[in-house]
Enzyme design. Structure first.
Site, PDB file in Angstrom:
ATOM      1  N   HIS A  10       0.831  -1.212   0.000  1.00  0.00           N
ATOM      2  CA  HIS A  10       0.000   0.000   0.000  1.00  0.00           C
ATOM      3  C   HIS A  10       0.864   1.261   0.000  1.00  0.00           C
ATOM      4  O   HIS A  10       1.759   1.401   0.835  1.00  0.00           O
ATOM      5  CB  HIS A  10      -0.894  -0.025   1.247  1.00  0.00           C
ATOM      6  CG  HIS A  10      -1.946   1.030   1.267  1.00  0.00           C
ATOM      7  ND1 HIS A  10      -2.230   1.766   2.379  1.00  0.00           N
ATOM      8  CD2 HIS A  10      -2.800   1.464   0.313  1.00  0.00           C
ATOM      9  CE1 HIS A  10      -3.206   2.612   2.116  1.00  0.00           C
ATOM     10  NE2 HIS A  10      -3.573   2.451   0.873  1.00  0.00           N
ATOM     11  N   GLU A  37       0.294  -0.353  -4.785  1.00  0.00           N
ATOM     12  CA  GLU A  37      -0.795   0.620  -4.939  1.00  0.00           C
ATOM     13  C   GLU A  37      -0.199   1.979  -4.623  1.00  0.00           C
ATOM     14  O   GLU A  37       0.652   2.100  -3.726  1.00  0.00           O
ATOM     15  CB  GLU A  37      -1.917   0.296  -3.945  1.00  0.00           C
ATOM     16  CG  GLU A  37      -3.153   1.169  -4.063  1.00  0.00           C
ATOM     17  CD  GLU A  37      -3.172   2.413  -3.170  1.00  0.00           C
ATOM     18  OE1 GLU A  37      -4.165   3.149  -3.220  1.00  0.00           O
ATOM     19  OE2 GLU A  37      -2.176   2.673  -2.436  1.00  0.00           O
ATOM     20  N   ASP A  39      -1.263   6.571  -4.957  1.00  0.00           N
ATOM     21  CA  ASP A  39      -2.301   7.564  -5.220  1.00  0.00           C
ATOM     22  C   ASP A  39      -1.767   8.626  -6.177  1.00  0.00           C
ATOM     23  O   ASP A  39      -0.646   9.121  -5.992  1.00  0.00           O
ATOM     24  CB  ASP A  39      -2.708   8.244  -3.910  1.00  0.00           C
ATOM     25  CG  ASP A  39      -3.105   7.228  -2.852  1.00  0.00           C
ATOM     26  OD1 ASP A  39      -4.108   6.526  -3.065  1.00  0.00           O
ATOM     27  OD2 ASP A  39      -2.397   7.125  -1.826  1.00  0.00           O
ATOM     28  N   HIS A  52      -1.460  11.651  -1.586  1.00  0.00           N
ATOM     29  CA  HIS A  52      -2.720  11.195  -1.011  1.00  0.00           C
ATOM     30  C   HIS A  52      -3.609  12.354  -0.586  1.00  0.00           C
ATOM     31  O   HIS A  52      -4.783  12.421  -0.955  1.00  0.00           O
ATOM     32  CB  HIS A  52      -2.444  10.281   0.189  1.00  0.00           C
ATOM     33  CG  HIS A  52      -3.688   9.703   0.789  1.00  0.00           C
ATOM     34  ND1 HIS A  52      -4.467  10.380   1.711  1.00  0.00           N
ATOM     35  CD2 HIS A  52      -4.308   8.519   0.599  1.00  0.00           C
ATOM     36  CE1 HIS A  52      -5.487   9.636   2.068  1.00  0.00           C
ATOM     37  NE2 HIS A  52      -5.433   8.503   1.399  1.00  0.00           N
ATOM     38  N   GLU A 112      -4.278   4.372  -8.060  1.00  0.00           N
ATOM     39  CA  GLU A 112      -5.505   4.970  -7.525  1.00  0.00           C
ATOM     40  C   GLU A 112      -5.569   6.431  -7.957  1.00  0.00           C
ATOM     41  O   GLU A 112      -4.730   7.234  -7.579  1.00  0.00           O
ATOM     42  CB  GLU A 112      -5.581   4.866  -5.993  1.00  0.00           C
ATOM     43  CG  GLU A 112      -6.933   5.397  -5.545  1.00  0.00           C
ATOM     44  CD  GLU A 112      -7.104   5.588  -4.049  1.00  0.00           C
ATOM     45  OE1 GLU A 112      -6.399   4.951  -3.253  1.00  0.00           O
ATOM     46  OE2 GLU A 112      -7.967   6.415  -3.696  1.00  0.00           O
TER      47      GLU A 112
HETATM   48  O1  G3P Z   1      -6.654   1.860  -3.002  1.00  0.00           O
HETATM   49  C1  G3P Z   1      -6.920   1.404  -1.732  1.00  0.00           C
HETATM   50  C2  G3P Z   1      -6.699   2.449  -0.668  1.00  0.00           C
HETATM   51  O2  G3P Z   1      -5.493   3.105  -0.896  1.00  0.00           O
HETATM   52  C3  G3P Z   1      -7.813   3.438  -0.619  1.00  0.00           C
HETATM   53  O3  G3P Z   1      -7.745   4.353   0.414  1.00  0.00           O
HETATM   54  O4  G3P Z   1      -7.223   6.510   1.423  1.00  0.00           O
HETATM   55  O5  G3P Z   1      -5.557   4.696   1.512  1.00  0.00           O
HETATM   56  O6  G3P Z   1      -6.038   5.882  -0.625  1.00  0.00           O
HETATM   57  P1  G3P Z   1      -6.584   5.403   0.672  1.00  0.00           P
HETATM   58 MG    MG Z   2      -4.818   4.737  -2.086  1.00  0.00          MG
END
Ligand code: G3P
Ligand code: MG
Length: 254
Positions: A10, A37, A39, A52, A112
């Site tokens: 993540h 993953e 952002d 993020h 994302e």
């Molecule tokens: O993509 C999964 C997760 O990253 C979604 O929430 O706020 O951590 O970007 P967040």
């Molecule tokens: Mg995310």
């Protein structure tokens, strides 16, 4: 059906490195992860960057908004010190830089799309256009019958951003991201021609897992941080999850 990796780091390196930076990508890679993953948001001059929060203050010191700051200014900002002095000076990377790093190291990407409020459609469109360019060779190979595991998977909480991405880059697969699965999930996934539903594991019920998978979609959970819970979710039939605890849950976890 889900044809991507099962365990995904993540924000690049979970809790071990400053999120959404190249240091995070290197950290996940060093731990054996070949799936991340991260952002992506737009700078003031519409350059996709890894970020993020729409405003500074948490991972980047100071005040102000990402959407009012140019990519060049962002590249000079310190997105690492908040986690520890060893990361001081780690810049906000562009999406392009991170794609180059991941492609060079054979790392699969869940991109994302994270629009700043009010920038949903523009962000979806611009990120999709950049992705078309950055993955032109992979898209050509895919069209010629190759596999789509060389392409990234878009996800977003913004339906509008994903709809725009679908329009701009229809062959880049999409997963719709929801905190809780809404009653009209089938219609919404169908509208997006999505391949997967991404959801918060905390709001997930086992019967929903079966329904989503039987409908032909992959099911991805965020953010799973204990091996016990990861095992339970996989037992329910969840296809994949991302984790912050890449120290506790390895890439080959089962
Ligand atoms: O993509 C999964 C997760 O990253 C979604 O929430 O706020 O951590 O970007 P967040
Ligand atoms: Mg995310």
């Amino acid at each position: 059906m889900w044809c991507y990796p099962k365990v995904i780091a993540h924000r690049g390196g979970g809790t071990l490195a400053p999120e959404n930076t190249l240091a995070a990508m290197r950290c996940g890679f060093a731990r054996g992860f070949r799936a991340v993953e991260f952002d992506v948001m737009l700078s003031a001059d519409s350059v996709p960057v890894l970020m993020h929060d729409p405003q500074f203050g948490r991972t980047v010191p100071g005040h102000g908004r990402v959407c009012d700051t140019s990519a060049q200014q962002l590249a000079r900002m310190d997105a690492g010190s908040w986690l520890g002095p060893q990361f001081a000076g780690e810049p906000v990377p562009t999406y392009e830089q991170v794609v180059h790093y991941c492609k060079a190291n054979n790392i699969w990407m869940n991109v994302e799309i994270k629009p700043a409020p009010g920038h949903e459609r523009e962000t979806g469109r611009v990120v999709a256009q950049w992705t078309q360019r950055l993955f032109a060779a992979e898209l050509a190979a895919y069209r010629a019958g190759g596999n789509d595991r060389t392409l990234p998977l878009f996800s977003s909480f913004s339906f509008d951003a994903l709809a725009e991405a679908q329009d701009a880059a229809p062959q880049i697969p999409r997963g719709w991201l929801v905190d809780a699965i809404p009653p009209d999930w089938r219609e919404r996934l169908s509208e997006l021609a999505a391949v997967a539903l991404h959801t918060n594991h905390k709001n997930l019920l086992p019967e929903r897992v079966q329904a989503v998978r039987q409908a032909g979609y992959g099911l991805f959970c965020y953010t799973v941080n204990t091996p016990e819970r990861a095992r339970e979710l996989l037992g329910w039939g969840v296809d994949a999850f991302c984790t912050d605890r890449i120290d506790l849950i390895g890439p080959d976890f089962s």
